[in-house]
Scaffold this motif. Structure first.
Motif, short mmCIF file in Angstrom:
data_model
loop_
_atom_site.label_atom_id
_atom_site.label_comp_id
_atom_site.label_asym_id
_atom_site.label_seq_id
_atom_site.Cartn_x
_atom_site.Cartn_y
_atom_site.Cartn_z
N ILE A 17 0.83 -1.21 0.00
CA ILE A 17 0.00 0.00 0.00
C ILE A 17 0.86 1.26 0.00
N THR A 18 2.16 1.11 0.20
CA THR A 18 3.11 2.23 0.14
C THR A 18 4.50 1.66 -0.11
N GLU A 19 5.37 2.50 -0.64
CA GLU A 19 6.79 2.15 -0.69
C GLU A 19 7.60 3.08 0.21
N ARG A 20 6.91 3.99 0.88
CA ARG A 20 7.62 4.82 1.85
C ARG A 20 8.03 3.96 3.05
N CYS A 21 9.18 4.29 3.62
CA CYS A 21 9.67 3.51 4.76
C CYS A 21 10.54 4.40 5.64
N ASN A 22 10.51 4.12 6.92
CA ASN A 22 11.33 4.87 7.87
C ASN A 22 12.69 4.23 8.09
N LYS A 23 12.99 3.17 7.33
CA LYS A 23 14.29 2.51 7.40
C LYS A 23 14.96 2.58 6.02
N HIS A 24 16.23 2.24 6.01
CA HIS A 24 16.99 2.25 4.76
C HIS A 24 17.88 1.01 4.75
N CYS A 25 17.26 -0.16 4.72
CA CYS A 25 18.00 -1.41 4.86
C CYS A 25 18.88 -1.68 3.63
N PHE A 71 2.78 0.85 8.30
CA PHE A 71 2.29 1.72 9.37
C PHE A 71 2.59 3.20 9.10
N VAL A 72 3.35 3.49 8.04
CA VAL A 72 3.45 4.87 7.58
C VAL A 72 2.08 5.37 7.14
N ARG A 73 1.24 4.43 6.64
CA ARG A 73 -0.15 4.75 6.27
C ARG A 73 -1.11 4.02 7.21
N THR A 97 5.73 -5.94 8.35
CA THR A 97 6.19 -4.65 8.84
C THR A 97 7.61 -4.78 9.39
N ASN A 98 8.33 -3.66 9.46
CA ASN A 98 9.62 -3.73 10.16
C ASN A 98 9.44 -3.65 11.67
N GLY A 99 8.25 -3.33 12.12
CA GLY A 99 7.93 -3.36 13.54
C GLY A 99 8.23 -2.10 14.31
N SER A 100 8.99 -1.19 13.72
CA SER A 100 9.47 -0.05 14.49
C SER A 100 8.39 0.96 14.83
N LEU A 101 7.28 0.95 14.12
CA LEU A 101 6.21 1.93 14.35
C LEU A 101 5.02 1.35 15.10
N ILE A 102 5.15 0.11 15.59
CA ILE A 102 4.03 -0.52 16.30
C ILE A 102 4.02 -0.06 17.76
N SER A 103 3.16 0.87 18.06
CA SER A 103 3.01 1.36 19.43
C SER A 103 2.13 0.41 20.23
N PRO A 128 22.68 -7.38 18.12
CA PRO A 128 22.60 -6.07 17.47
C PRO A 128 23.65 -5.85 16.39
N ALA A 129 24.87 -6.31 16.61
CA ALA A 129 25.94 -6.02 15.66
C ALA A 129 25.61 -6.54 14.26
N ILE A 130 24.97 -7.71 14.19
CA ILE A 130 24.63 -8.30 12.89
C ILE A 130 23.41 -7.61 12.30
N ASN A 131 22.34 -7.52 13.08
CA ASN A 131 21.09 -6.95 12.58
C ASN A 131 21.25 -5.48 12.19
N ASP A 132 21.86 -4.69 13.07
CA ASP A 132 21.89 -3.25 12.86
C ASP A 132 22.84 -2.85 11.74
N ALA A 133 23.81 -3.70 11.41
CA ALA A 133 24.67 -3.44 10.26
C ALA A 133 23.89 -3.50 8.96
N ILE A 134 22.75 -4.19 8.98
CA ILE A 134 21.90 -4.32 7.79
C ILE A 134 20.71 -3.36 7.84
N ARG A 135 20.07 -3.26 9.00
CA ARG A 135 18.80 -2.53 9.10
C ARG A 135 18.91 -1.17 9.78
N GLY A 136 20.08 -0.83 10.31
CA GLY A 136 20.26 0.47 10.93
C GLY A 136 20.37 0.41 12.44
#
Length: 338
Positions: A17-25, A71-73, A97-103, A128-136
């Motif tokens: 429903i969107t291609e906008r994202c708050n991440k830059h994986c 969840f941007v929309r 979802t990437n989960g980061s916007l689920i309140s 974190p070292a592995i995941n965050d190197a890819i997803r931020g």
């Protein structure tokens, strides 16, 4: 027990429903130019087209609502879920979802959706070292908190991981972590080098690396891991060809379509070949008249070792992987180890 459909009765839509994202994986199959989005009224019209097609085909629908980051929309996302909840043509839907916007409020609202089967979040490693190197930076903790928030609300949670040299050695440890977190299902997707992920071509697994990983994952899946590992992917059948729960044909051209934010239709999100537009062409014309889909359906059009493989009924390789690495979506799957 989560609802499941017989593959012969199911038709699956993956709806972005969107291609906008708050991440830059780093491995994302999208580029940096989001597609134009349809307003809610047109989204509802797309949904009606799906409903009409399912009723005509006498199929039960399954649906993944995703993005970008859906969840941007969130207003449009919940409005669409409310409508699907009351459509007899759909058995269930998932939210990817990437989960980061689920309140907390969103998690509680999701609990009230009648046909929501599970929420899928993405996690690329057990630390974190592995995941965050890819997803931020900070993504690991955000995702874990989302998993716990969703589980506290009684929701089924799935985790998806994209495998490459950046994380594949960590997969057994990740499965152990998901066990501890009470995650319900886990799936692996291969890195497809397109979009931003095109810059990671040198991170693709070799055939032997993929074989060893799939064998290890299968061993863990059948020997007591609590999280249910979903192995319905091409090439998994090579690990256990006599196990009907392992491996599956690519759904492109068989029982699935991907719909983009502007209504454009692809055979699969990772096979970005436009085959029509829901609002302009309708799903019937797209499904029955697309030369691309008819070619994908015909095993005689397969190239290389895929064409003569004795596992054609359970695996025809990944057309997206063939396309992204050779430019020919009917070429053999380059990661097959047979």
């Amino acid at each position: 027990m989560e609802p499941q459909l017989n593959l012969e009765d199911e038709f699956y839509f993956q709806w972005h429903i969107t291609e906008r994202c708050n991440k830059h994986c780093r491995h994302c199959y999208q580029n940096s130019h989001p597609t134009q989005e349809l307003p809610l009224a047109d989204l509802e019209l797309v949904l009606r087209r799906m409903d009409e097609a399912l009723l005509k085909w006498e199929k039960q629908g399954s649906l993944s609502l995703t993005g970008g980051e859906p969840f941007v929309r969130h207003d449009e996302l919940f409005a669409l879920m409310d409508r699907v909840d009351y459509l007899d043509s759909f058995a269930y839907y998932d939210v990817l979802t990437n989960g980061s916007l689920i309140s907390d409020d969103f998690a509680h609202a999701l609990k009230n959706q009648k046909k929501l089967r599970r929420v899928q979040v993405s996690l690329e490693g057990s630390k974190p070292a592995i995941n965050d190197a890819i997803r931020g930076k900070g993504s690991y903790e955000e995702t874990l908190q989302s998993i716990r928030r969703l589980k506290d609300c009684g929701l089924a949670v799935s985790v998806m991981t994209t495998i490459s040299h950046l994380n594949y050695k960590d997969i057994p440890a990740l499965i152990a972590l998901l066990d501890d977190e009470g995650v319900d299902t886990f799936s692996l997707e291969r890195l497809i080098p397109e979009g931003r992920g095109e810059g990671l071509r040198d991170q693709l697994l070799s055939t032997q690396e993929l074989k060893s990983l799939y064998e290890r994952v299968h061993e863990m899946a059948v020997n007591g891991t609590k999280v249910r590992v979903l192995m319905y992917r091409p090439l998994f059948t090579l690990v256990a060809p006599d196990d009907p729960t392992v491996g599956a044909l690519c759904s492109a051209g068989n029982n699935a379509l991907t719909i983009m934010p502007d209504g454009t239709v692809y055979p699969c999100r990772r096979l970005p070949i436009p085959i029509g537009n829901v609002l302009k062409d309708g799903l019937f014309a797209i499904w029955y008249d697309s030369d691309v889909l008819w070619k994908i359906r015909n095993p005689q059009d397969l190239g290389g070792k895929c064409r003569d493989c004795n596992l054609l009924t359970t695996c025809r390789g990944c057309r997206a992987m063939a396309f992204s690495t050779t430019g020919n979506y009917m070429a053999e799957d380059p990661q097959c180890w047979r």
